[in-house]
Design an enzyme around this catalytic site. Sequence first.
Site, PDB file in Angstrom:
ATOM      1  N   ARG A 120       0.860  -1.184   0.000  1.00  0.00           N
ATOM      2  CA  ARG A 120       0.000   0.000   0.000  1.00  0.00           C
ATOM      3  C   ARG A 120       0.894   1.231   0.000  1.00  0.00           C
ATOM      4  O   ARG A 120       1.690   1.421   0.922  1.00  0.00           O
ATOM      5  CB  ARG A 120      -0.900  -0.013   1.243  1.00  0.00           C
ATOM      6  CG  ARG A 120      -1.698   1.256   1.421  1.00  0.00           C
ATOM      7  CD  ARG A 120      -2.669   1.194   2.594  1.00  0.00           C
ATOM      8  NE  ARG A 120      -3.320   2.475   2.722  1.00  0.00           N
ATOM      9  CZ  ARG A 120      -3.195   3.310   3.761  1.00  0.00           C
ATOM     10  NH1 ARG A 120      -2.465   2.968   4.809  1.00  0.00           N
ATOM     11  NH2 ARG A 120      -3.785   4.478   3.764  1.00  0.00           N
ATOM     12  N   HIS A 164      -2.878  10.986   1.147  1.00  0.00           N
ATOM     13  CA  HIS A 164      -2.278  10.755   2.467  1.00  0.00           C
ATOM     14  C   HIS A 164      -1.681  12.086   2.924  1.00  0.00           C
ATOM     15  O   HIS A 164      -0.483  12.190   3.176  1.00  0.00           O
ATOM     16  CB  HIS A 164      -1.251   9.619   2.413  1.00  0.00           C
ATOM     17  CG  HIS A 164      -1.011   8.942   3.736  1.00  0.00           C
ATOM     18  ND1 HIS A 164      -1.210   7.595   3.947  1.00  0.00           N
ATOM     19  CD2 HIS A 164      -0.582   9.424   4.922  1.00  0.00           C
ATOM     20  CE1 HIS A 164      -0.904   7.281   5.197  1.00  0.00           C
ATOM     21  NE2 HIS A 164      -0.512   8.380   5.814  1.00  0.00           N
ATOM     22  N   GLU A 210      -7.211   8.359   6.804  1.00  0.00           N
ATOM     23  CA  GLU A 210      -7.490   8.918   8.130  1.00  0.00           C
ATOM     24  C   GLU A 210      -8.061  10.329   8.093  1.00  0.00           C
ATOM     25  O   GLU A 210      -7.423  11.293   8.509  1.00  0.00           O
ATOM     26  CB  GLU A 210      -6.228   8.921   9.001  1.00  0.00           C
ATOM     27  CG  GLU A 210      -5.713   7.532   9.307  1.00  0.00           C
ATOM     28  CD  GLU A 210      -4.639   7.524  10.386  1.00  0.00           C
ATOM     29  OE1 GLU A 210      -4.315   8.588  10.931  1.00  0.00           O
ATOM     30  OE2 GLU A 210      -4.148   6.424  10.683  1.00  0.00           O
ATOM     31  N   ASN A 338      -7.088   1.593   9.760  1.00  0.00           N
ATOM     32  CA  ASN A 338      -5.788   1.730  10.419  1.00  0.00           C
ATOM     33  C   ASN A 338      -6.031   1.516  11.905  1.00  0.00           C
ATOM     34  O   ASN A 338      -6.835   2.235  12.502  1.00  0.00           O
ATOM     35  CB  ASN A 338      -5.207   3.138  10.212  1.00  0.00           C
ATOM     36  CG  ASN A 338      -4.883   3.429   8.754  1.00  0.00           C
ATOM     37  OD1 ASN A 338      -5.056   2.576   7.882  1.00  0.00           O
ATOM     38  ND2 ASN A 338      -4.414   4.632   8.490  1.00  0.00           N
ATOM     39  N   TYR A 340      -4.179   1.168  15.587  1.00  0.00           N
ATOM     40  CA  TYR A 340      -2.961   1.269  16.385  1.00  0.00           C
ATOM     41  C   TYR A 340      -3.209   1.051  17.865  1.00  0.00           C
ATOM     42  O   TYR A 340      -2.431   0.425  18.560  1.00  0.00           O
ATOM     43  CB  TYR A 340      -2.324   2.654  16.194  1.00  0.00           C
ATOM     44  CG  TYR A 340      -1.641   2.820  14.861  1.00  0.00           C
ATOM     45  CD1 TYR A 340      -0.311   2.432  14.684  1.00  0.00           C
ATOM     46  CD2 TYR A 340      -2.322   3.346  13.767  1.00  0.00           C
ATOM     47  CE1 TYR A 340       0.320   2.570  13.463  1.00  0.00           C
ATOM     48  CE2 TYR A 340      -1.695   3.492  12.541  1.00  0.00           C
ATOM     49  CZ  TYR A 340      -0.380   3.097  12.391  1.00  0.00           C
ATOM     50  OH  TYR A 340       0.235   3.225  11.170  1.00  0.00           O
ATOM     51  N   GLU A 399      -3.302  -0.237   8.107  1.00  0.00           N
ATOM     52  CA  GLU A 399      -2.080   0.066   8.867  1.00  0.00           C
ATOM     53  C   GLU A 399      -2.185  -0.554  10.249  1.00  0.00           C
ATOM     54  O   GLU A 399      -3.261  -0.548  10.854  1.00  0.00           O
ATOM     55  CB  GLU A 399      -1.881   1.586   9.070  1.00  0.00           C
ATOM     56  CG  GLU A 399      -1.543   2.354   7.823  1.00  0.00           C
ATOM     57  CD  GLU A 399      -1.348   3.857   8.081  1.00  0.00           C
ATOM     58  OE1 GLU A 399      -1.030   4.252   9.218  1.00  0.00           O
ATOM     59  OE2 GLU A 399      -1.534   4.620   7.119  1.00  0.00           O
TER      60      GLU A 399
HETATM   61  C1  GBH Z   1      -1.024   6.868  11.046  1.00  0.00           C
HETATM   62  O1  GBH Z   1      -1.631   7.732  11.949  1.00  0.00           O
HETATM   63  C2  GBH Z   1      -0.703   7.513   9.728  1.00  0.00           C
HETATM   64  O2  GBH Z   1      -1.600   7.123   8.717  1.00  0.00           O
HETATM   65  C3  GBH Z   1       0.705   7.288   9.267  1.00  0.00           C
HETATM   66  O3  GBH Z   1       1.019   8.174   8.239  1.00  0.00           O
HETATM   67  C4  GBH Z   1       1.623   7.412  10.451  1.00  0.00           C
HETATM   68  O4  GBH Z   1       2.961   7.368  10.068  1.00  0.00           O
HETATM   69  C5  GBH Z   1       1.305   6.292  11.380  1.00  0.00           C
HETATM   70  O5  GBH Z   1      -0.032   6.217  11.690  1.00  0.00           O
HETATM   71  C6  GBH Z   1       2.077   6.313  12.679  1.00  0.00           C
HETATM   72  O6  GBH Z   1       1.729   7.414  13.455  1.00  0.00           O
HETATM   73  O7  GBH Z   1      -1.426  14.445  18.955  1.00  0.00           O
HETATM   74  O8  GBH Z   1       0.549  13.421  19.864  1.00  0.00           O
HETATM   75  O9  GBH Z   1      -1.641  12.723  20.622  1.00  0.00           O
HETATM   76  C7  GBH Z   1      -1.800   7.154  13.218  1.00  0.00           C
HETATM   77  C8  GBH Z   1      -2.890   7.710  14.031  1.00  0.00           C
HETATM   78  C9  GBH Z   1      -3.699   9.395  15.382  1.00  0.00           C
HETATM   79  C10 GBH Z   1      -1.377   8.866  15.485  1.00  0.00           C
HETATM   80  C11 GBH Z   1      -3.411  10.674  16.106  1.00  0.00           C
HETATM   81  C12 GBH Z   1      -1.095  10.133  16.232  1.00  0.00           C
HETATM   82  C13 GBH Z   1      -2.147  11.788  17.698  1.00  0.00           C
HETATM   83  C14 GBH Z   1      -0.808  12.011  18.293  1.00  0.00           C
HETATM   84  N1  GBH Z   1      -2.551   8.943  14.660  1.00  0.00           N
HETATM   85  N2  GBH Z   1      -2.269  10.537  16.971  1.00  0.00           N
HETATM   86  S1  GBH Z   1      -0.837  13.247  19.517  1.00  0.00           S
END
Ligand code: GBH
Length: 493
Positions: A120, A164, A210, A338, A340, A399
């Site tokens: 991707r 993106h 996202e 995605n 996490y 992701e």
């Molecule tokens: C994804 O976002 C992205 O799609 C990708 O580009 C990125 O590299 C990857 O994940 C890893 O981060 O304001 O400090 O509390 C992940 C989801 C949601 C992660 C919001 C960061 C807030 C950080 N994101 N989150 S903070």
Amino acid sequence: MSLKRFSRRQFGRIAGWSALGMPMLSASSGLAQSDQATGIRNQGASSGFPNGFLWGTATSAYQVEGAVSEDGRGPSIWDRFCQTPGAIADRSNGDTATDHYRRYKEDIQIMKSLGTKAYRFSVAWPRVFPEGTGSPNPKGLDFYNRLVDELSANGITPFATLYHWDLPQALQDRFGGWTSRDTSKAFADYAAHVTERLSDRVKHFFTINECSRLVHLGHGIGADAPGLKLPQSGLNQVRHHVALGHGLAVQAIRAHGSAATKVGPAENAVSCIPAIETSADIRAAETATRELNAGYLTVMMEGKYTDAYLTRAGRDAPKFTAEELRIISSPIDFVGLNVYTPDHYVVAADNERGFTLLPFPPSFPHMQAAWLRPGPEAIYWVPRHVAKLWNVKSIYITENGTSGSDQPAADGTVYDVDRIMYLRNYLTQLQRATSEGVPVLGYFLWSLMDNFEWSDGYEQRFGIYHVDFDSKRRTPKLSAAFYRETIAKNAVA
Ligand code: GBH
């Protein structure tokens, strides 16, 4: 192509495994292995993923490509944002990133050595339309043509994300970017142009990566490009324009793509986990999922904003037409998710909403990034909720992954057992989902290699390949071996 076509030495050299000193896989490792002495079966059929489960990796254009002034690319809002003092933790930018623009062939060999069958990537809008609209820059698409051809030649299926986060700066300057529905329309025109030229070889397109993050971090708290801090009404309008951009792009992709083209979003849905697996908490978590994603997946799937969303927004509610809601909810072929971290643990409650979101106790652990709390069950519950709430039949995990401290050991290797711990637990929960019939068809690990992590610059490393950002050398971390083994077994290694 099977691993057997490489000699061990060749394979080790291509993949860099020899540097890692990893033993090579036995020829066909799809079968359960058992310990002769104890009879304990390790990774038997019951712990496996479905046949044909699609294993892949993910990246995005601005995070890996570099070459920001090459071949006629125009500036994006991220180029501009990186120049803002204090915006990026290490004052870096994506000017060179991992140099994927030039090293994509090497990177495809890495994907192949892992045994992945899908990749991707995202298309950089400012490469294709340097001014956002108007005349396309043919050299911009040439890169993606080369990339797609090289992937296909190596047996790796391309999955393309159209947005993106790298909006052409010209659209920010002309229309105020996503504050205007002109940007939603421009996005559809760009999507049409790209699908017309790539859909003979690319069958899967993701519209926007996202929505929630680009809305909140980009336009609410200003931590991402374009760095705006809009009042609630403006923010709600941006959210609506982004959803509209998704819907218009779905229609454009259908109109301009080849017959077999499939399309869907790649959303970081707000994840709501039942605190305890009781039917009441599970129901509450479903309700919370629907409400907390009201401006994103819910409106895309249902074609309306929930009553609670509009009531809460009150006078700040977005302005929209019935026609726009129909566009936003244009039928899609799959949902990309995605996943996490658990955003909320949820309990059933006797209140108006029917749920309570529990606060995270201070001792709840996190990974290298403070926001990334490990909650492996998120990757079980998010697809399960989405499948159940909206009767979705095809889901991809677009992701999942984590950053780590990633200090190379004396021998130069990153022994990232923290990342392996994280991945093993998430994949175990994903396997639970597929074994129960949740329709997850594939998984894209974030990320193939360390890259430009937005406002964290190069300080957070998400790769299973380590990148030396001076020499751009890629070296497999121990987690790369874990992933390769998992793919080969089609079961958690
Ligand atoms: C994804 O976002 C992205 O799609 C990708 O580009 C990125 O590299 C990857 O994940 C890893 O981060 O304001 O400090 O509390 C992940 C989801 C949601 C992660 C919001 C960061 C807030 C950080 N994101 N989150 S903070």
